[in-house]
Design a protein around this motif. Structure first.
Motif, PDB file in Angstrom:
ATOM      1  N   SER A  96      -6.707 -14.452 -32.889  1.00 41.34           N
ATOM      2  CA  SER A  96      -6.350 -12.964 -32.811  1.00 41.34           C
ATOM      3  C   SER A  96      -7.069 -12.482 -31.798  1.00 41.34           C
ATOM      4  CB  SER A  96      -6.772 -12.706 -34.218  1.00 41.34           C
ATOM      5  OG  SER A  96      -6.556 -11.270 -34.191  1.00 41.34           O
ATOM      6  N   ILE A  97      -6.220 -11.484 -31.128  1.00 39.51           N
ATOM      7  CA  ILE A  97      -6.859 -10.591 -30.185  1.00 39.51           C
ATOM      8  C   ILE A  97      -7.761  -9.429 -30.780  1.00 39.51           C
ATOM      9  CG2 ILE A  97      -4.749 -10.581 -28.688  1.00 39.51           C
ATOM     10  CD1 ILE A  97      -4.319  -7.917 -29.494  1.00 39.51           C
ATOM     11  N   TYR A  98      -7.693  -9.338 -32.011  1.00 40.42           N
ATOM     12  CA  TYR A  98      -8.759  -8.385 -32.724  1.00 40.42           C
ATOM     13  C   TYR A  98     -10.033  -9.155 -33.176  1.00 40.42           C
ATOM     14  CZ  TYR A  98      -4.392  -6.038 -32.526  1.00 40.42           C
ATOM     15  OH  TYR A  98      -3.368  -5.173 -32.303  1.00 40.42           O
ATOM     16  N   ALA A  99     -10.031 -10.476 -32.989  1.00 40.54           N
ATOM     17  CA  ALA A  99     -11.300 -11.080 -33.927  1.00 40.54           C
ATOM     18  C   ALA A  99     -12.491 -10.943 -32.651  1.00 40.54           C
ATOM     19  CB  ALA A  99     -10.956 -12.678 -33.756  1.00 40.54           C
ATOM     20  N   ASP A 100     -13.511 -10.617 -33.455  1.00 45.12           N
ATOM     21  CA  ASP A 100     -14.615 -10.194 -32.543  1.00 45.12           C
ATOM     22  C   ASP A 100     -15.991 -10.620 -33.626  1.00 45.12           C
ATOM     23  OD1 ASP A 100     -16.351  -9.474 -30.683  1.00 45.12           O
ATOM     24  OD2 ASP A 100     -15.735  -7.332 -30.566  1.00 45.12           O
ATOM     25  N   PRO A 101     -16.705 -11.676 -33.027  1.00 45.35           N
ATOM     26  CA  PRO A 101     -17.592 -12.369 -34.203  1.00 45.35           C
ATOM     27  C   PRO A 101     -18.511 -11.518 -34.612  1.00 45.35           C
ATOM     28  CG  PRO A 101     -17.498 -13.847 -31.940  1.00 45.35           C
ATOM     29  CD  PRO A 101     -16.616 -12.669 -31.861  1.00 45.35           C
ATOM     30  N   LEU A 102     -18.821 -11.457 -35.790  1.00 51.71           N
ATOM     31  CA  LEU A 102     -19.928 -10.776 -36.618  1.00 51.71           C
ATOM     32  C   LEU A 102     -21.087 -11.568 -36.775  1.00 51.71           C
ATOM     33  CD1 LEU A 102     -17.449  -9.209 -39.295  1.00 51.71           C
ATOM     34  CD2 LEU A 102     -18.424  -8.044 -37.314  1.00 51.71           C
ATOM     35  N   GLU A 103     -22.209 -11.131 -36.497  1.00 47.21           N
ATOM     36  CA  GLU A 103     -23.590 -11.626 -36.806  1.00 47.21           C
ATOM     37  C   GLU A 103     -24.072 -11.997 -38.215  1.00 47.21           C
ATOM     38  OE1 GLU A 103     -26.593  -9.811 -34.422  1.00 47.21           O
ATOM     39  OE2 GLU A 103     -25.592  -9.962 -32.424  1.00 47.21           O
ATOM     40  N   ALA A 104     -23.699 -10.963 -39.084  1.00 47.80           N
ATOM     41  CA  ALA A 104     -24.232 -11.260 -40.385  1.00 47.80           C
ATOM     42  C   ALA A 104     -23.324 -10.338 -41.354  1.00 47.80           C
ATOM     43  CB  ALA A 104     -25.648 -10.663 -40.417  1.00 47.80           C
ATOM     44  N   MET A 105     -23.114 -10.890 -42.353  1.00 49.53           N
ATOM     45  CA  MET A 105     -22.140 -10.324 -43.455  1.00 49.53           C
ATOM     46  C   MET A 105     -23.163 -10.298 -44.915  1.00 49.53           C
ATOM     47  SD  MET A 105     -18.309 -11.512 -43.217  1.00 49.53           S
ATOM     48  CE  MET A 105     -18.589 -13.266 -42.861  1.00 49.53           C
ATOM     49  N   LEU A 110     -24.136  -1.105 -47.011  1.00 51.14           N
ATOM     50  CA  LEU A 110     -23.464   0.223 -46.855  1.00 51.14           C
ATOM     51  C   LEU A 110     -24.426   1.110 -45.989  1.00 51.14           C
ATOM     52  CD1 LEU A 110     -22.346   0.935 -50.516  1.00 51.14           C
ATOM     53  CD2 LEU A 110     -20.925   0.008 -48.306  1.00 51.14           C
ATOM     54  N   SER A 111     -23.945   0.853 -44.638  1.00 53.74           N
ATOM     55  CA  SER A 111     -25.218   1.610 -43.717  1.00 53.74           C
ATOM     56  C   SER A 111     -24.227   2.324 -42.609  1.00 53.74           C
ATOM     57  CB  SER A 111     -25.889   0.402 -42.777  1.00 53.74           C
ATOM     58  OG  SER A 111     -24.939  -0.590 -42.139  1.00 53.74           O
ATOM     59  N   LEU A 112     -24.790   3.071 -41.869  1.00 57.69           N
ATOM     60  CA  LEU A 112     -24.401   3.796 -40.732  1.00 57.69           C
ATOM     61  C   LEU A 112     -25.079   3.778 -39.433  1.00 57.69           C
ATOM     62  CD1 LEU A 112     -26.031   6.773 -40.782  1.00 57.69           C
ATOM     63  CD2 LEU A 112     -24.488   7.470 -42.497  1.00 57.69           C
ATOM     64  N   ASN A 113     -24.469   4.241 -38.519  1.00 55.60           N
ATOM     65  CA  ASN A 113     -25.130   4.067 -37.128  1.00 55.60           C
ATOM     66  C   ASN A 113     -24.960   5.556 -36.468  1.00 55.60           C
ATOM     67  OD1 ASN A 113     -25.247   1.170 -37.384  1.00 55.60           O
ATOM     68  ND2 ASN A 113     -22.966   1.523 -37.288  1.00 55.60           N
ATOM     69  N   ILE A 114     -25.886   6.054 -35.573  1.00 57.92           N
ATOM     70  CA  ILE A 114     -25.764   7.492 -34.811  1.00 57.92           C
ATOM     71  C   ILE A 114     -26.229   7.290 -33.532  1.00 57.92           C
ATOM     72  CG2 ILE A 114     -26.791   9.740 -35.020  1.00 57.92           C
ATOM     73  CD1 ILE A 114     -27.585   9.309 -38.122  1.00 57.92           C
ATOM     74  N   ALA A 138     -15.867  -3.932 -38.902  1.00 57.06           N
ATOM     75  CA  ALA A 138     -17.413  -3.392 -39.146  1.00 57.06           C
ATOM     76  C   ALA A 138     -17.859  -2.158 -37.948  1.00 57.06           C
ATOM     77  CB  ALA A 138     -18.303  -4.698 -38.915  1.00 57.06           C
ATOM     78  N   SER A 139     -18.786  -1.382 -38.531  1.00 58.87           N
ATOM     79  CA  SER A 139     -18.963  -0.329 -37.692  1.00 58.87           C
ATOM     80  C   SER A 139     -19.948  -0.886 -36.408  1.00 58.87           C
ATOM     81  CB  SER A 139     -19.969   0.602 -38.228  1.00 58.87           C
ATOM     82  OG  SER A 139     -21.180   0.029 -38.845  1.00 58.87           O
ATOM     83  N   SER A 140     -20.228  -2.167 -36.495  1.00 56.54           N
ATOM     84  CA  SER A 140     -21.028  -2.760 -35.148  1.00 56.54           C
ATOM     85  C   SER A 140     -20.244  -3.239 -34.336  1.00 56.54           C
ATOM     86  CB  SER A 140     -21.926  -3.748 -35.752  1.00 56.54           C
ATOM     87  OG  SER A 140     -21.164  -4.842 -36.443  1.00 56.54           O
ATOM     88  N   GLU A 141     -19.148  -3.497 -34.413  1.00 52.58           N
ATOM     89  CA  GLU A 141     -18.251  -3.965 -33.358  1.00 52.58           C
ATOM     90  C   GLU A 141     -18.391  -3.298 -32.004  1.00 52.58           C
ATOM     91  OE1 GLU A 141     -13.823  -4.709 -34.527  1.00 52.58           O
ATOM     92  OE2 GLU A 141     -14.615  -4.485 -36.511  1.00 52.58           O
ATOM     93  N   PRO A 142     -18.547  -3.825 -30.917  1.00 55.69           N
ATOM     94  CA  PRO A 142     -18.946  -3.245 -29.459  1.00 55.69           C
ATOM     95  C   PRO A 142     -17.857  -2.209 -29.232  1.00 55.69           C
ATOM     96  CG  PRO A 142     -19.183  -5.757 -29.742  1.00 55.69           C
ATOM     97  CD  PRO A 142     -18.729  -5.430 -30.901  1.00 55.69           C
ATOM     98  N   SER A 159     -20.813   6.250 -37.049  1.00 56.17           N
ATOM     99  CA  SER A 159     -19.810   4.909 -37.485  1.00 56.17           C
ATOM    100  C   SER A 159     -20.477   4.286 -38.755  1.00 56.17           C
ATOM    101  CB  SER A 159     -19.720   3.805 -36.293  1.00 56.17           C
ATOM    102  OG  SER A 159     -21.018   3.066 -36.194  1.00 56.17           O
ATOM    103  N   ILE A 160     -19.603   3.952 -39.596  1.00 55.51           N
ATOM    104  CA  ILE A 160     -20.128   3.674 -41.083  1.00 55.51           C
ATOM    105  C   ILE A 160     -19.209   2.290 -41.432  1.00 55.51           C
ATOM    106  CG2 ILE A 160     -20.099   6.012 -41.575  1.00 55.51           C
ATOM    107  CD1 ILE A 160     -17.454   5.543 -43.360  1.00 55.51           C
TER     108      ILE A 160
END
Length: 550
Positions: A96-105, A110-114, A138-142, A159-160
């Motif tokens: 999938s062109i959308y697949a981006d490996p996630l480091e952890a699940m 329930l976290s956010l980034n600023i 995930a909100s962590s996607e580059p 991002s949440i």
């Protein structure tokens, strides 16, 4: 020897003082003391970045399938230099062109980034909700990195994460019985509302203005934006909305079978039985990772639920009645949405005669209108355009039209941009292809994404889109220095096309909105068929005209 002892003792005193100091003091990194607690982030390019801040308690154990609770207080200064884990989700489809490996699940997700300019004071706030069909992402996607947007515009970017799949949207009679309102499901949506409440209570400490919040998202993130606009529980938590490639689908009702959807509680009981869980205790005892994938394989479909409380009505009805949040909106869609989502397109008929016969059989008195928009002269293209318009084009235009009708400005866009790698893959203007331009993250796309060239033209288009989007977040009017004026939709059904550059226009695809509006209206009147993907040669025969939607 004596000197050595003295040096060691002095070093011990210094070391002890450093260990006792706040975590940020040692590294000289930024510390923010917000009402929720103190956090240490990192400095980068004139920004202060804080990652992985919990906005709600971990929904684990007996907290699974409950509305989000307040995050527990933490002692001292919390390290906010790394993203939190993603919410549990199935593995991505290979290739999938959308697949981006996630480091952890984790269920504790329930976290956010600023991302905030170092000297921000009462800056506009952009809250981003990721896409992924409500089952992944995930909100962590580059690609969602907020550096370029915050640095260029002075906007605070948030991002949440939110619960996904069966963990985020399961309805079940036993779950409903646990609540005072006797409803269940919608936990992922309630997470988003909790995140917005956290922003309202804490973002001022990070330089943001809690009274100037724009909620934004793409695909399922944009669907979430519409749910937030429709939910009374989210009212007042945001002042503007951005919906990129939203789709105003029908949703299951909590206890009724309507529009072809089994009642949400009934679906929950059925999936629990398939998983061998006889009651809620057994469901809560299941391993979260196993449960997530097993429920998907067992046929669990992830939708928000019309429960009369969090979501009072179907989205179409809420917007028809003018009961949605009356906020300015920026909404649009991409020219090639279905080129990367071909599972949503039916197989093309063998020839023009068969194609036209099928359309006339299924669309009746609307067949000629349909064939004018999706002709038999190019069947492969028509079977891509029809679901694109019925899902994304109709929704985007409906959003700006309905907001205009309640007195809130609507800005309509059409992303029709291509570049060599996308063209070579047959993916001109594909679903989500606008995101790296909106975020300025052309160098951070997933591994299989068609690579965006590093050219002045591509950078210029990205800069223009960042400027339009963030100006809208700042003042409700998208403007970009040196770029064409973007008129609101109400002025001649105006829109902005993003091709090689921003290009304004009027009345995009005449007849498209009217056709799909009529089709959906008749489906609603019929009451037993969803209007999600029943398009073209796979459409059930349309019911006869009714007085309110001829």
């Amino acid at each position: 020897m004596r000197t050595g002892l003295f040096a060691n003792a002095a070093f011990a005193v210094i070391l002890a003082s450093l260990v006792a100091a706040p975590v940020g003091a040692l590294a000289g990194q930024p510390i923010v003391r917000a009402p929720a607690g103190a956090v240490q982030g990192v400095k980068q390019d004139g920004l202060e970045i804080f990652r992985g801040i919990p906005y709600a308690a971990p929904p684990v154990g007996q907290g699974r399938w409950k509305p989000p609770a307040a995050a527990p207080a933490w002692p001292g200064v919390r390290d906010a230099t790394a993203f939190g884990p993603a919410c549990f989700q199935p593995p991505p489809r290979p290739g999938s062109i959308y697949a981006d490996p996630l480091e952890a699940m984790s269920e504790d997700c329930l976290s956010l980034n600023i991302w905030t300019p170092a000297k921000a004071r009462k800056a506009p706030v952009l809250v981003w909700i990721h896409g992924g069909s409500l089952i992944s992402g995930a909100s962590s996607e580059p690609m969602y990195d907020g550096v370029a947007v915050a640095r260029r515009s002075g906007v605070v970017v948030v991002s949440i994460n939110y619960r996904l799949g069966v963990l985020g949207y399961l309805a079940h009679p036993e779950l409903s019985a646990e609540t005072a309102d006797r409803v269940s499901g919608n936990y992922g949506l309630l997470d988003q509302i909790a995140a917005l409440k956290w922003v309202r209570g804490n973002i001022a400490a990070f330089g943001g203005d809690p009274g100037n919040v724009t909620v934004a998202g793409e695909s399922a993130g944009a669907l979430s934006v519409m749910y937030l606009m429709a939910s009374p529980q989210a009212r007042g938590l945001f002042q503007k909305a951005i919906a990129q490639s939203a789709y105003m689908i029908s949703s299951p009702t909590l206890r009724e079978t309507r529009f072809g959807h089994v009642a949400a509680e009934t679906a929950g009981v059925a999936v629990a039985a398939k998983l061998g869980a006889n009651d809620l205790t057994a469901l809560r005892a299941m391993d979260a990772k196993t449960l997530t994938s097993a429920a998907l394989m067992a046929g669990f479909q992830t939708f928000a639920t019309v429960d009369g409380k969090v979501l009072p009505r179907q989205l179409v009805e809420t917007f028809d009645r003018g009961e949605q949040a009356k906020v300015p909106i920026l909404a649009g869609f991409n020219s090639g949405e279905i080129r990367s989502l071909r599972i949503l397109a039916p197989s093309p008929p063998a020839d023009a005669t068969t194609y036209e016969a099928e359309i006339r059989k299924r669309y009746g008195d609307l067949a000629e209108d349909y064939l004018k928009l999706y002709p038999s002269t190019d069947i492969p293209e028509s079977v891509l355009l029809a679901p694109r318009d019925s899902l994304y084009g109709w929704t985007a235009e409906r959003l700006v039209a309905k907001q205009t009708a309640v007195g809130a400005p609507g800005y309509f866009y059409y992303f029709d941009h291509g570049y060599p790698a996308a063209e070579a893959a047959g993916l001109h203007g594909f679903h989500a292809s606008e995101i790296p331009y909106v975020f300025g993250t052309a160098d951070k796309t997933p591994p299989a994404w068609p690579k965006i060239p590093e050219t002045p033209a591509e950078a210029g288009l990205s800069t223009a889109m960042i400027d339009y989007w963030t100006a809208f977040a700042r003042s409700s009017a998208p403007k970009a220095v040196g770029q064409p004026d973007w008129k609101p939709y109400g002025e001649g059904r105006a829109y902005m096309a993003f091709t090689d550059a921003p290009r304004p226009g009027e009345h995009l695809r005449p007849g498209m909105y009217e056709l799909n509006e009529t089709v959906v209206c008749r489906r609603r009147a019929q009451g037993d068929v969803p209007w999600n993907w029943n398009v073209g040669v796979v459409s059930p025969p349309l019911p006869a005209p009714v007085s309110q939607c001829r």
